[in-house]
Design an enzyme around this catalytic site. Structure first.
Site, PDB file in Angstrom:
ATOM      1  N   ASP A 146     -11.413  -5.296   1.759  1.00 14.48           N
ATOM      2  CA  ASP A 146     -12.436  -4.309   1.393  1.00 14.48           C
ATOM      3  C   ASP A 146     -13.840  -4.906   1.466  1.00 14.48           C
ATOM      4  O   ASP A 146     -14.799  -4.221   1.811  1.00 14.48           O
ATOM      5  CB  ASP A 146     -12.185  -3.786  -0.030  1.00 14.48           C
ATOM      6  N   LYS A 169       0.778   2.982  -3.271  1.00 17.80           N
ATOM      7  CA  LYS A 169      -0.482   3.558  -3.739  1.00 17.80           C
ATOM      8  C   LYS A 169      -0.279   5.008  -4.165  1.00 17.80           C
ATOM      9  O   LYS A 169       0.633   5.671  -3.663  1.00 17.80           O
ATOM     10  CB  LYS A 169      -1.429   3.565  -2.544  1.00 17.80           C
ATOM     11  N   ASP A 182     -11.385  -0.399   6.241  1.00 16.60           N
ATOM     12  CA  ASP A 182     -10.099  -1.040   6.518  1.00 16.60           C
ATOM     13  C   ASP A 182      -9.001  -0.001   6.351  1.00 16.60           C
ATOM     14  O   ASP A 182      -9.042   0.835   5.441  1.00 16.60           O
ATOM     15  CB  ASP A 182      -9.856  -2.301   5.680  1.00 16.60           C
ATOM     16  N   CYS A 197       0.822  -1.204   0.000  1.00 16.87           N
ATOM     17  CA  CYS A 197       0.000   0.000   0.000  1.00 16.87           C
ATOM     18  C   CYS A 197       0.848   1.243   0.000  1.00 16.87           C
ATOM     19  O   CYS A 197       0.359   2.335  -0.257  1.00 16.87           O
ATOM     20  CB  CYS A 197      -0.975  -0.043   1.155  1.00 16.87           C
ATOM     21  N   ASP A 228     -16.460   4.423  -1.073  1.00 16.65           N
ATOM     22  CA  ASP A 228     -16.334   3.623   0.152  1.00 16.65           C
ATOM     23  C   ASP A 228     -15.214   2.613  -0.058  1.00 16.65           C
ATOM     24  O   ASP A 228     -14.449   2.731  -1.020  1.00 16.65           O
ATOM     25  CB  ASP A 228     -17.685   2.947   0.452  1.00 16.65           C
ATOM     26  N   ASP A 229     -15.149   1.611   0.821  1.00 19.17           N
ATOM     27  CA  ASP A 229     -14.093   0.607   0.660  1.00 19.17           C
ATOM     28  C   ASP A 229     -14.293  -0.213  -0.605  1.00 19.17           C
ATOM     29  O   ASP A 229     -13.344  -0.713  -1.194  1.00 19.17           O
ATOM     30  CB  ASP A 229     -14.079  -0.339   1.879  1.00 19.17           C
TER      31      ASP A 229
END
Ligand SMILES: Cc1cc2nc3c(=O)[nH]c(=O)nc-3n(C[C@H](O)[C@H](O)[C@H](O)COP(=O)(O)OP(=O)(O)OC[C@H]3O[C@@H](n4cnc5c(N)ncnc54)[C@H](O)[C@@H]3O)c2cc1C
Length: 788
Positions: free
Chosen positions: A491, A421, A629, A418, A450-451
């Site tokens: 997710d 990202k 998350d 991540c 959203d996730d």
């Protein structure tokens, strides 16, 4: 994950981080071979150095001082580190069989897996004695024995079976340590008894007479009873039976007899000597399989037999490295000429040591100081490795621009996972002008991100869609596969859904077909294990070649119409619960630089492989109002994502936020993920920024997470029970980390409570009870929050 531009052409697999292999790794690190990939398979990531082992038992060295951390060493060597145990070798297919992963292919294999003490024909050893090898098991069992001795108030008989150099040193070390510990507990150390059992008529049969006499005298002076010329035939609770029929009492039995090879070698097909050790030629190659090398205790040099000792194992490191290089390059190998006589230095655990070389014996405190200096110098070579520097970047088109070079260099060290990202701000700016097609059946889309997205496909359930994809964050494709799959599933769980199917997106670096196939198989095996466990069918995917190994999944899930968990449900008065510790971004960045202890990296990997499934169920059972998350944007980034649509403020208690082991150290070293600077932009939301920013843990709030835990808003009345349920479901670090507050101004703001809350008696013993004042407003965040 070390970025590489050269395709992998050959694989050398090293099994065991024994004394020779640590030398091999260091040498390959100093002089890598392009196209050659090293893999270390080791049962213990911290490998003990035998020279310091007795000193560690005696309490002269800490465990850290007496062990080599293979994590930074592997990074230095550019080697993949597989924390696993080899259980066999398929010599025809050239693969190492492992306990916890698919077989590992090799072009050259090298075994440096040590030995274990032989039980001989004695019964009951496994059940009632503590073998000194393998060391990892020994250290744990020694600790348990130490506790038992103290619990028995020092009334115990300690026996060591085997009176070679290892046994004698161990006896003296145990004597010192246990006597001191019993005295420290204000008990009488004279109630402790010590017995050394030797099958030979004399101690140290392979050593000069003067040394034997000196050691025997030292043992007698310490009150150690020597039972010589007696073979143990049975080990039972409370005592030992000797071949003569005599019984001797013993509460704790330590077993350090003649070395025995690992049992699985018998099935391997390698040529073995009569005791089962691998027969090697002067080149350290197996006499039966020239692509297999062996060194250390496990190797049997037909042509020049030597005692099983760390000294010889260390010496074999350099010739082994040289011959592995030559074999890979198809050049003639060199013959290793083992020294006939090595110098031995034995510590007598009283600040003195006795040594011998070429028949000469010497003794004194200076010998101990000398031994200590030699051992520390040896360890220094591995625990203080030369600084890792990425290859100096070349200016494009020959332009020598200092800033451009720095930027290129920073890009070369960018994080995977991540941490790779695109930052929230960049993403929202890029998506600002994007207007998706409007459809009635899109329940959650880009307009209220959203996730995961939610689409109404008819029927009682809604369809949940998410996609995640990132570069490899660990050098182990099997574990990376597991982490990537777990991250993608996160997710779906964060939306309160259940996964259904997944499509994989894979990038594999260009390389030989067989290498690409092996890596891909290993990675997909790991991923599929996680998907299967989640009852998520892998239904297809897409693979392409690229610069670096990368993997992602597009996952579909289902969620009941009224059960979807949204980010926007934060409710004033609710407790904020975090289910996993944070810190993977900084720790993985430190790992890349060879600055993270293996223990830290393995801890982070363990958390990244922990599914959020059970956590989501626990949260749902405790009336959760909102959840997300915690991934790339860090704790603050994801909290802000929740706060904006919920129209609330929040307070976070910094000392209550669970962090991974090692994070404090890596932050103190100034090591951050490459995404950190972008995440830090959200500090504008923090009310007491000046004060909070001075706290050393403050940067952790912006650390990007891979496969992070869930951040949830739970009614305060059920928060305590919820944390307890999370902890019993295996999320040991789950904690209440803050509270949701009513919005105090037009813009969402966060207060960081800097008090040490560990002493407070409240929801989980950590939750803040005193809420910070909200007096200033944070700045408006991104207009268009992305789906993460
Ligand atoms: C109490 C004691 C004190 C000693 N003191 C000294 C001393 O002062 N000087 C000296 O020269 N010698 C000493 N020795 C002997 C010395 O410990 C050994 O000779 C030496 O450790 C051998 O080194 P090695 O490289 O062969 O294997 P080891 O050092 O035993 O290393 C083997 C490694 O392989 C790993 N491994 C094993 N099996 C597997 C597998 N299947 N898959 C993956 N990994 C595996 C193990 O976890 C271990 O890390 C002592 C021994 C004892 C018991």
């Amino acid at each position: 994950m070390q970025p590489t531009t050269t395709p992998v052409l050959k694989d050398i697999v090293l099994v065991g981080a024994g004394h020779a292999h640590v030398g091999v790794l260091r040498m390959f690190g100093m002089k890598p071979i392009p196209g050659l990939r090293l893999t270390l398979i080791t049962r213990e990531v911290n490998t003990p150095y035998s020279g310091m082992l007795p000193g560690m038992i005696a309490g002269s060295y800490t465990a850290e001082e007496a062990h080599i951390d293979t994590g930074p060493l592997a990074v230095f060597a550019g080697a993949r580190l597989y924390h696993d145990e080899a259980t066999g070798v398929d010599l025809d297919a050239k693969r190492v069989l492992c306990r916890n992963r698919p077989p590992v292919p090799y072009d050259l294999l090298s075994l440096d897996i040590g030995s274990t003490p032989s039980h001989g024909d004695a019964a009951g050893v496994e059940a009632h004695a503590i073998p000194v090898k393998p060391i990892d098991g020994f250290l744990q069992r020694f600790e348990a024995a130490r506790q038992r001795v103290l619990a028995a108030r020092g009334k115990a008989v300690i026996a060591v079976v085997g009176a070679g150099a290892g046994g004698v040193e161990l006896m003296l070390a145990l004597h010192k340590r246990l006597t001191e510990e019993v005295a420290r507990a204000k008990l009488d150390p004279s109630t402790l008894s010590f017995r050394l059992i030797a099958s030979h008529a004399e101690l140290l049969p392979a050593f000069p007479k003067r040394m034997r006499q000196h050691v025997a005298e030292t043992l007698r002076k310490r009150g150690v009873e020597i039972v010589a010329g007696q073979r143990v035939v049975e080990c039972a609770p409370g005592g030992l039976k000797l071949a003569s029929g005599r019984r001797v009492s013993a509460n704790e039995v330590f077993w350090t007899t003649q070395a025995m090879p690992p049992a699985w070698l018998r099935e391997s097909g390698l040529a073995l000597d009569e005791r089962g050790f691998i027969r090697v030629a002067g080149t350290l190659q197996s006499v039966s399989h020239p692509d297999v090398f062996a060194a250390g205790d496990v190797a049997s040099m037909d042509y020049a037999p030597r005692p099983k000792s760390g000294v010889f194992a260390v010496r074999q490191g350099a010739p082994l490295a040289k011959n592995l290089r030559r074999r890979i390059a198809a050049r003639p190998l060199a013959i290793y000429r083992a020294q006939r006589d090595a110098m031995y230095l034995l510590s007598t655990a009283d600040g003195r040591a006795v040594g011998t070389r070429n028949g000469i014996v010497f003794e004194g405190s200076w010998v101990w100081r000398w031994k200590d200096a030699i051992d520390r110098r040896f360890m220094e070579k591995f625990n203080n490795l030369p600084e890792m520097r990425p290859a100096a970047p070349k200016a494009p088109f020959g332009i020598a621009d200092g800033d451009a070079l720095k930027e290129i260099s920073a890009m070369a060290m960018r994080c995977g996972g991540c941490g790779a990202k695109v930052g929230a701000t960049v993403l929202s700016a890029a998506l600002r002008a994007i207007v998706p097609s409007e459809r009635d059946d899109v329940v959650v889309g880009l307009d209220a991100p959203d996730d995961a997205a939610i689409v109404d496909t008819g029927g009682p359930e809604l369809s949940v869609h998410t996609v995640d994809y990132f570069r490899a964050i660990v050098d182990d494709p099997y574990l990376f596969g597991k982490i990537a799959a777990n991250h993608a599933l996160g997710d779906i769980y964060a939306m309160g859904g259940a996964p259904q199917s997944a499509l994989a997106i894979v990038t594999v670096p260009y390389g030989r077909e067989a290498k690409v196939e092996a890596d891909l198989a290993m990675m997909m095996t790991g991923a599929n294990e996680v998907l299967r466990e989640a009852n998520c069918a892998l239904v297809g995917g897409h693979t392409s070649e690229g610069a670096e190994l990368a993997l992602g999944f597009s996952v579909n899930g289902r969620v009941a119409r009224d059960k979807a968990l949204r980010k926007g449900g934060l409710t004033p008065g609710d407790a904020l619960i975090l289910t996993k510790p944070i810190g993977t971004g900084s720790l993985l960045a430190a790992h890349m630089r060879g600055k993270a202890k293996s223990r830290w990296t393995m801890g982070a990997i363990g958390h990244m492989m922990r599914s959020n499934r059970d956590a989501a169920s626990v949260l749902l059972a405790h009336g959760v109002h909102a959840a997300t998350d915690v991934t790339g944007f860090g704790l603050i980034g994801h909290l802000v994502e929740m706060m904006r649509p919920s129209n609330v403020d929040a307070v976070l208690a910094l000392s209550a936020i669970p962090v991974l082991e090692g994070l404090k150290e890596t932050l103190a070293m100034g090591i951050f993920s490459s995404l950190q600077p972008q995440n830090v932009r959200l500090r504008r939301a923090i009310v007491n920024l000046d004060e909070a920013g001075r706290n050393p843990l403050f940067p952790a709030l912006f650390d990007p997470q891979t496969a992070g835990g869930l951040l949830a808003s739970v009614p305060v009345a059920s928060a305590k029970a919820c944390v307890a349920a999370l902890q019993s479901a295996g999320y040991a670090d789950a904690a209440v980390i803050g509270e949701v507050l009513p919005r105090s101004a037009s813009l969402a703001s966060i207060t960081i409570d800097l008090e040490d809350v560990s002493q407070r008696d409240d929801v989980n013993g950590k939750r803040p009870t005193k809420l910070g004042k909200l007096n200033a407003a944070g700045e408006e965040q991104n207009a268009n929050e992305p789906v993460s």
